[in-house]
Structures are given as C-alpha cells and as structure tokens.
Scaffold this active site. Sequence first.
Site, PDB file in Angstrom:
ATOM      1  N   PRO A   9       6.821  -2.601   7.968  1.00 54.84           N
ATOM      2  CA  PRO A   9       6.294  -3.757   7.257  1.00 54.84           C
ATOM      3  C   PRO A   9       5.276  -3.420   6.165  1.00 54.84           C
ATOM      4  CG  PRO A   9       5.444  -3.669   9.499  1.00 54.84           C
ATOM      5  CD  PRO A   9       6.551  -2.665   9.413  1.00 54.84           C
ATOM      6  N   ASN A  10       5.440  -4.130   5.058  1.00 56.74           N
ATOM      7  CA  ASN A  10       4.541  -4.073   3.889  1.00 56.74           C
ATOM      8  C   ASN A  10       4.694  -2.822   3.027  1.00 56.74           C
ATOM      9  OD1 ASN A  10       3.176  -6.610   4.346  1.00 56.74           O
ATOM     10  ND2 ASN A  10       2.285  -5.627   6.138  1.00 56.74           N
ATOM     11  N   ARG A  17      -1.116  -3.489  -4.163  1.00 62.22           N
ATOM     12  CA  ARG A  17      -2.526  -3.637  -3.772  1.00 62.22           C
ATOM     13  C   ARG A  17      -2.987  -2.370  -3.041  1.00 62.22           C
ATOM     14  NH1 ARG A  17      -4.023  -8.015  -0.258  1.00 62.22           N
ATOM     15  NH2 ARG A  17      -6.058  -7.254  -0.798  1.00 62.22           N
ATOM     16  N   TYR A  22      -3.172   3.758  -0.685  1.00 63.63           N
ATOM     17  CA  TYR A  22      -1.754   4.118  -0.675  1.00 63.63           C
ATOM     18  C   TYR A  22      -1.217   4.649  -2.009  1.00 63.63           C
ATOM     19  CZ  TYR A  22      -2.084   1.440   3.639  1.00 63.63           C
ATOM     20  OH  TYR A  22      -2.458   0.995   4.874  1.00 63.63           O
ATOM     21  N   ASN A  74       8.296   5.822   8.858  1.00 63.93           N
ATOM     22  CA  ASN A  74       6.928   5.348   8.731  1.00 63.93           C
ATOM     23  C   ASN A  74       6.954   3.924   9.294  1.00 63.93           C
ATOM     24  OD1 ASN A  74       4.443   4.349   8.117  1.00 63.93           O
ATOM     25  ND2 ASN A  74       4.408   5.077   6.000  1.00 63.93           N
ATOM     26  N   ALA A  77       2.478  -0.763  10.350  1.00 64.08           N
ATOM     27  CA  ALA A  77       1.621  -1.355  11.389  1.00 64.08           C
ATOM     28  C   ALA A  77       2.256  -1.301  12.781  1.00 64.08           C
ATOM     29  CB  ALA A  77       1.280  -2.793  11.019  1.00 64.08           C
ATOM     30  N   GLU A  98       7.634  11.462  12.109  1.00 65.73           N
ATOM     31  CA  GLU A  98       6.819  10.287  11.751  1.00 65.73           C
ATOM     32  C   GLU A  98       5.960  10.636  10.538  1.00 65.73           C
ATOM     33  OE1 GLU A  98       4.101   9.544  14.932  1.00 65.73           O
ATOM     34  OE2 GLU A  98       3.177   7.805  13.967  1.00 65.73           O
ATOM     35  N   HIS A 100       2.933   9.166   7.742  1.00 73.11           N
ATOM     36  CA  HIS A 100       1.975   8.162   7.280  1.00 73.11           C
ATOM     37  C   HIS A 100       1.422   8.611   5.942  1.00 73.11           C
ATOM     38  CE1 HIS A 100       2.237   5.921  10.906  1.00 73.11           C
ATOM     39  NE2 HIS A 100       2.159   7.060  11.572  1.00 73.11           N
ATOM     40  N   ARG A 107      -9.246   6.517   9.618  1.00 73.42           N
ATOM     41  CA  ARG A 107      -9.361   5.073   9.394  1.00 73.42           C
ATOM     42  C   ARG A 107      -9.790   4.346  10.684  1.00 73.42           C
ATOM     43  NH1 ARG A 107      -4.298   3.016   6.117  1.00 73.42           N
ATOM     44  NH2 ARG A 107      -5.689   1.214   5.924  1.00 73.42           N
TER      45      ARG A 107
HETATM   46  O1  CA2 Z   1      -0.550   5.283   6.101  1.00 71.85           O
HETATM   47  C1  CA2 Z   1       0.521   4.759   6.372  1.00 71.85           C
HETATM   48  O2  CA2 Z   1       1.594   5.146   5.920  1.00 71.85           O
HETATM   49  C2  CA2 Z   1       0.547   3.520   7.281  1.00 71.85           C
HETATM   50  O3  CA2 Z   1       1.690   3.636   8.133  1.00 71.85           O
HETATM   51  C3  CA2 Z   1       0.672   2.322   6.350  1.00 71.85           C
HETATM   52  C4  CA2 Z   1       0.602   0.971   7.047  1.00 71.85           C
HETATM   53  C5  CA2 Z   1      -0.587   0.904   8.002  1.00 71.85           C
HETATM   54  O4  CA2 Z   1      -0.525  -0.281   8.758  1.00 71.85           O
HETATM   55  C6  CA2 Z   1      -0.626   2.104   8.957  1.00 71.85           C
HETATM   56  O5  CA2 Z   1      -1.777   2.015   9.774  1.00 71.85           O
HETATM   57  C7  CA2 Z   1      -0.674   3.401   8.187  1.00 71.85           C
HETATM   58  C8  CA2 Z   1       0.509  -0.145   5.985  1.00 71.85           C
HETATM   59  C9  CA2 Z   1       1.731  -0.216   5.067  1.00 71.85           C
HETATM   60  C10 CA2 Z   1       1.489  -0.701   3.680  1.00 71.85           C
HETATM   61  O6  CA2 Z   1       0.484  -1.678   3.580  1.00 71.85           O
HETATM   62  C11 CA2 Z   1       0.109  -2.148   2.344  1.00 71.85           C
HETATM   63  C12 CA2 Z   1      -1.020  -2.933   2.314  1.00 71.85           C
HETATM   64  C13 CA2 Z   1      -1.470  -3.437   1.111  1.00 71.85           C
HETATM   65  C14 CA2 Z   1      -0.796  -3.171  -0.057  1.00 71.85           C
HETATM   66  C15 CA2 Z   1       0.340  -2.387  -0.022  1.00 71.85           C
HETATM   67  C16 CA2 Z   1       0.801  -1.875   1.172  1.00 71.85           C
END
Ligand code: CA2
Length: 144
Positions: A9-10, A17, A22, A74, A77, A98, A100, A107
């Site tokens: 997700p995301n 953002r 990221y 990946n 969340a 896996e 990240h 974090r």
């Molecule tokens: O560091 C990573 O790759 C994560 O898997 C990314 C996830 C986060 O929940 C994990 O703890 C670590 C978040 C994915 C992307 O989230 C965004 C948030 C805001 C803007 C763009 C992407």
Amino acid sequence: MKILVLNGPNINMLGIREPEIYGSLTYDDLVSMITKHCENKGIEVQCLQSNHEGTLVDYIQQAYFDKVNGIVINPAAYTHTSVALLDALKAVSIPTVEVHISKVDERESFRQLSYVSYYASRTIIGKGFEGYLEAIDFLADGGN
Ligand code: CA2
C-alpha cells in the site's frame, strides 16, 4: 528465471509526498528501473502493486501456479501487521527477499517488527530503489 516484484500500500504514491524519506522518484520510475535491469540480465519480471492485503495474498498464491522462481516484496505498512502475507509466502515456499526503501530500523518503534522477515531469506533496508535491484540479483544468483 522468473521474478515477481510485489509492492504494498501507498507505494504507488512514491515521489508525490515525503521525498525526504522515500526520494523523489515515482512508482513508474521504479518499474522502469527494474524492467531495464531485468532485460539486461535476461530475467523475466512482473511488477505488481496493490493497496489491498487480500490482493497481495492472491498475487503471492498466483506466483506458485505461474512457477515464479523468486519474489521481491516490499509489503509497505503490511510489513508490520500482516500474518496473512507471511502465511502466503510460507504456503508457496518461493525464495523471497524483503525490501524497504527507507531505513526502517531508524524510524518509529512500530516499524521495527516485520512478519515477512520470519520467512524472507534476506531483508534489504535503506538502499532506496537500488535495494530492489540487489534483491533481484541475489535471487538470480541462486540465493534462497
Ligand atoms: O521503507 C519502506 O519501503 C516502507 O516499506 C514504506 C512504507 C512504510 O509503511 C514502511 O514502514 C516502510 C510506506 C510506503 C509508501 O508510503 C508513502 C507515504 C507518503 C508518500 C508516498 C509514499
């Protein structure tokens, strides 16, 4: 050699953002980078992303029937919450790495637990998009 790259997700919002965490590249940039890398190495690759846990489980199960040799995941969340993804990976028994993008170890405390890590052969963190390429190479070189 057939590899599935799965993003949770995301991840489709990358570059839109939180560039300080990221980076500023987008999900499409990630897919292009992976596609080019795999073309150069003669690896067949499929990149999939979903915001839905059950859909990610379906993709992992489908990898078994498609005779995929390795999974790069990946789980975003769902890393920190999903026993369902862990069980799906165990069920298909496909070598998995896996990834990240961010340094999850530096974090929030809720990001310190990964269920998928209980199955993954390796976890690559904090290397940005390069982490995916490293994971692909590890699997292509027979790592499991
Ligand atoms: O560091 C990573 O790759 C994560 O898997 C990314 C996830 C986060 O929940 C994990 O703890 C670590 C978040 C994915 C992307 O989230 C965004 C948030 C805001 C803007 C763009 C992407």
